[in-house]
Write a protein that holds these residues in place. Sequence first.
Motif, PDB file in Angstrom:
ATOM      1  N   GLY A  11      12.412  10.670   2.979  1.00 13.02           N
ATOM      2  CA  GLY A  11      11.716  10.622   4.263  1.00 13.02           C
ATOM      3  C   GLY A  11      10.956   9.329   4.467  1.00 13.02           C
ATOM      4  O   GLY A  11      10.942   8.759   5.564  1.00 13.02           O
ATOM      5  N   TYR A  12      10.307   8.840   3.406  1.00 14.79           N
ATOM      6  CA  TYR A  12       9.584   7.571   3.516  1.00 14.79           C
ATOM      7  C   TYR A  12      10.547   6.427   3.785  1.00 14.79           C
ATOM      8  O   TYR A  12      10.288   5.564   4.622  1.00 14.79           O
ATOM      9  CB  TYR A  12       8.778   7.301   2.248  1.00 14.79           C
ATOM     10  CG  TYR A  12       7.879   6.100   2.384  1.00 14.79           C
ATOM     11  CD1 TYR A  12       6.616   6.222   2.936  1.00 14.79           C
ATOM     12  CD2 TYR A  12       8.301   4.840   1.982  1.00 14.79           C
ATOM     13  CE1 TYR A  12       5.792   5.124   3.077  1.00 14.79           C
ATOM     14  CE2 TYR A  12       7.483   3.739   2.112  1.00 14.79           C
ATOM     15  CZ  TYR A  12       6.233   3.878   2.661  1.00 14.79           C
ATOM     16  OH  TYR A  12       5.423   2.792   2.812  1.00 14.79           O
ATOM     17  N   TYR A  13      11.677   6.416   3.074  1.00 12.20           N
ATOM     18  CA  TYR A  13      12.672   5.365   3.292  1.00 12.20           C
ATOM     19  C   TYR A  13      13.211   5.413   4.718  1.00 12.20           C
ATOM     20  O   TYR A  13      13.422   4.371   5.352  1.00 12.20           O
ATOM     21  CB  TYR A  13      13.813   5.493   2.281  1.00 12.20           C
ATOM     22  CG  TYR A  13      14.905   4.495   2.498  1.00 12.20           C
ATOM     23  CD1 TYR A  13      14.720   3.166   2.141  1.00 12.20           C
ATOM     24  CD2 TYR A  13      16.115   4.868   3.076  1.00 12.20           C
ATOM     25  CE1 TYR A  13      15.720   2.229   2.356  1.00 12.20           C
ATOM     26  CE2 TYR A  13      17.107   3.947   3.293  1.00 12.20           C
ATOM     27  CZ  TYR A  13      16.917   2.625   2.932  1.00 12.20           C
ATOM     28  OH  TYR A  13      17.900   1.712   3.161  1.00 12.20           O
ATOM     29  N   THR A  14      13.434   6.608   5.234  1.00 14.39           N
ATOM     30  CA  THR A  14      13.929   6.752   6.600  1.00 14.39           C
ATOM     31  C   THR A  14      12.913   6.215   7.600  1.00 14.39           C
ATOM     32  O   THR A  14      13.266   5.463   8.514  1.00 14.39           O
ATOM     33  CB  THR A  14      14.248   8.228   6.902  1.00 14.39           C
ATOM     34  OG1 THR A  14      15.196   8.694   5.943  1.00 14.39           O
ATOM     35  CG2 THR A  14      14.796   8.402   8.296  1.00 14.39           C
ATOM     36  N   LEU A  15      11.644   6.602   7.440  1.00 12.14           N
ATOM     37  CA  LEU A  15      10.616   6.083   8.345  1.00 12.14           C
ATOM     38  C   LEU A  15      10.434   4.582   8.193  1.00 12.14           C
ATOM     39  O   LEU A  15      10.182   3.881   9.171  1.00 12.14           O
ATOM     40  CB  LEU A  15       9.284   6.787   8.086  1.00 12.14           C
ATOM     41  CG  LEU A  15       9.111   8.139   8.729  1.00 12.14           C
ATOM     42  CD1 LEU A  15       7.782   8.748   8.295  1.00 12.14           C
ATOM     43  CD2 LEU A  15       9.157   8.030  10.232  1.00 12.14           C
ATOM     44  N   TRP A  16      10.557   4.083   6.979  1.00 12.78           N
ATOM     45  CA  TRP A  16      10.410   2.656   6.731  1.00 12.78           C
ATOM     46  C   TRP A  16      11.523   1.881   7.446  1.00 12.78           C
ATOM     47  O   TRP A  16      11.283   0.831   8.038  1.00 12.78           O
ATOM     48  CB  TRP A  16      10.453   2.417   5.227  1.00 12.78           C
ATOM     49  CG  TRP A  16      10.273   1.012   4.815  1.00 12.78           C
ATOM     50  CD1 TRP A  16       9.128   0.269   4.857  1.00 12.78           C
ATOM     51  CD2 TRP A  16      11.292   0.157   4.292  1.00 12.78           C
ATOM     52  NE1 TRP A  16       9.376  -0.982   4.376  1.00 12.78           N
ATOM     53  CE2 TRP A  16      10.696  -1.086   4.019  1.00 12.78           C
ATOM     54  CE3 TRP A  16      12.633   0.333   4.012  1.00 12.78           C
ATOM     55  CZ2 TRP A  16      11.400  -2.146   3.488  1.00 12.78           C
ATOM     56  CZ3 TRP A  16      13.333  -0.726   3.484  1.00 12.78           C
ATOM     57  CH2 TRP A  16      12.718  -1.950   3.229  1.00 12.78           C
ATOM     58  N   THR A  17      12.740   2.421   7.414  1.00  9.99           N
ATOM     59  CA  THR A  17      13.856   1.781   8.091  1.00  9.99           C
ATOM     60  C   THR A  17      13.696   1.868   9.611  1.00  9.99           C
ATOM     61  O   THR A  17      13.953   0.899  10.324  1.00  9.99           O
ATOM     62  CB  THR A  17      15.181   2.445   7.666  1.00  9.99           C
ATOM     63  OG1 THR A  17      15.272   2.391   6.250  1.00  9.99           O
ATOM     64  CG2 THR A  17      16.368   1.758   8.278  1.00  9.99           C
ATOM     65  N   TRP A  26       2.978  -0.170   9.847  1.00 10.67           N
ATOM     66  CA  TRP A  26       2.096   0.750   9.119  1.00 10.67           C
ATOM     67  C   TRP A  26       2.411   2.214   9.389  1.00 10.67           C
ATOM     68  O   TRP A  26       1.793   3.099   8.800  1.00 10.67           O
ATOM     69  CB  TRP A  26       0.642   0.476   9.479  1.00 10.67           C
ATOM     70  CG  TRP A  26       0.123  -0.751   8.809  1.00 10.67           C
ATOM     71  CD1 TRP A  26       0.118  -2.018   9.306  1.00 10.67           C
ATOM     72  CD2 TRP A  26      -0.442  -0.830   7.508  1.00 10.67           C
ATOM     73  NE1 TRP A  26      -0.419  -2.866   8.396  1.00 10.67           N
ATOM     74  CE2 TRP A  26      -0.773  -2.175   7.281  1.00 10.67           C
ATOM     75  CE3 TRP A  26      -0.689   0.098   6.513  1.00 10.67           C
ATOM     76  CZ2 TRP A  26      -1.342  -2.602   6.099  1.00 10.67           C
ATOM     77  CZ3 TRP A  26      -1.265  -0.328   5.342  1.00 10.67           C
ATOM     78  CH2 TRP A  26      -1.587  -1.663   5.134  1.00 10.67           C
ATOM     79  N   MET A  27       3.366   2.514  10.273  1.00  6.15           N
ATOM     80  CA  MET A  27       3.647   3.895  10.662  1.00  6.15           C
ATOM     81  C   MET A  27       4.005   4.813   9.490  1.00  6.15           C
ATOM     82  O   MET A  27       3.453   5.915   9.382  1.00  6.15           O
ATOM     83  CB  MET A  27       4.741   3.943  11.724  1.00  6.15           C
ATOM     84  CG  MET A  27       5.001   5.346  12.231  1.00  6.15           C
ATOM     85  SD  MET A  27       6.185   5.479  13.561  1.00  6.15           S
ATOM     86  CE  MET A  27       7.352   4.224  13.243  1.00  6.15           C
ATOM     87  N   PRO A  28       4.882   4.431   8.560  1.00 11.98           N
ATOM     88  CA  PRO A  28       5.175   5.340   7.439  1.00 11.98           C
ATOM     89  C   PRO A  28       3.934   5.655   6.604  1.00 11.98           C
ATOM     90  O   PRO A  28       3.729   6.794   6.194  1.00 11.98           O
ATOM     91  CB  PRO A  28       6.216   4.584   6.611  1.00 11.98           C
ATOM     92  CG  PRO A  28       6.811   3.605   7.539  1.00 11.98           C
ATOM     93  CD  PRO A  28       5.753   3.244   8.511  1.00 11.98           C
ATOM     94  N   LEU A  82       0.819  -1.213   0.000  1.00 12.80           N
ATOM     95  CA  LEU A  82       0.000   0.000   0.000  1.00 12.80           C
ATOM     96  C   LEU A  82       0.854   1.264   0.000  1.00 12.80           C
ATOM     97  O   LEU A  82       0.383   2.332  -0.386  1.00 12.80           O
ATOM     98  CB  LEU A  82      -0.933   0.006   1.216  1.00 12.80           C
ATOM     99  CG  LEU A  82      -1.966   1.113   1.262  1.00 12.80           C
ATOM    100  CD1 LEU A  82      -2.961   0.945   0.122  1.00 12.80           C
ATOM    101  CD2 LEU A  82      -2.671   1.118   2.581  1.00 12.80           C
ATOM    102  N   GLY A  83       2.111   1.137   0.396  1.00  9.34           N
ATOM    103  CA  GLY A  83       3.005   2.289   0.469  1.00  9.34           C
ATOM    104  C   GLY A  83       3.202   2.976  -0.875  1.00  9.34           C
ATOM    105  O   GLY A  83       3.347   4.196  -0.934  1.00  9.34           O
ATOM    106  N   ALA A  84       3.201   2.219  -1.953  1.00 10.64           N
ATOM    107  CA  ALA A  84       3.350   2.821  -3.279  1.00 10.64           C
ATOM    108  C   ALA A  84       2.172   3.734  -3.589  1.00 10.64           C
ATOM    109  O   ALA A  84       2.351   4.822  -4.151  1.00 10.64           O
ATOM    110  CB  ALA A  84       3.472   1.739  -4.335  1.00 10.64           C
ATOM    111  N   LEU A  85       0.980   3.323  -3.213  1.00 11.14           N
ATOM    112  CA  LEU A  85      -0.204   4.159  -3.450  1.00 11.14           C
ATOM    113  C   LEU A  85      -0.186   5.414  -2.581  1.00 11.14           C
ATOM    114  O   LEU A  85      -0.550   6.499  -3.040  1.00 11.14           O
ATOM    115  CB  LEU A  85      -1.476   3.359  -3.195  1.00 11.14           C
ATOM    116  CG  LEU A  85      -1.738   2.199  -4.146  1.00 11.14           C
ATOM    117  CD1 LEU A  85      -2.969   1.412  -3.700  1.00 11.14           C
ATOM    118  CD2 LEU A  85      -1.886   2.701  -5.555  1.00 11.14           C
ATOM    119  N   VAL A  86       0.232   5.259  -1.342  1.00  6.63           N
ATOM    120  CA  VAL A  86       0.300   6.418  -0.442  1.00  6.63           C
ATOM    121  C   VAL A  86       1.341   7.416  -0.945  1.00  6.63           C
ATOM    122  O   VAL A  86       1.090   8.628  -0.972  1.00  6.63           O
ATOM    123  CB  VAL A  86       0.614   5.966   1.002  1.00  6.63           C
ATOM    124  CG1 VAL A  86       0.907   7.152   1.898  1.00  6.63           C
ATOM    125  CG2 VAL A  86      -0.527   5.139   1.566  1.00  6.63           C
TER     126      VAL A  86
END
Length: 86
Positions: free
Chosen positions: A44-50, A68-70, A12-16
């Motif tokens: 920023g998304y990559y940082t939160l994902w990590t 699901w946080m990012p 779902l991250g790609a859609l967000v």
Amino acid sequence: MFPLAQRYANALGALVLAWLAMAVGLRLREQSWAFVAVVVLLFGYYTLWTLSAKFAEYDLFGPVVAAWMPNLIFGAVAAALTLRLR
């Protein structure tokens, strides 16, 4: 539990990210600034994902919330920017 939740969250991250990039691109009229903003969003998304994996590892949040946080954070920002477009 975290790997399964992260697998669904990544799908779902790609859609967000596409939703947020669209909202940012429509808000910024200059192409160069829109491009820079989208690159910053990806970083920023990559940082939160990590960080979400580390949060789940250290049990700071629940494993499902950490996965699901990012998407939750970037989805809220995308919703706020979309509402301001009107």
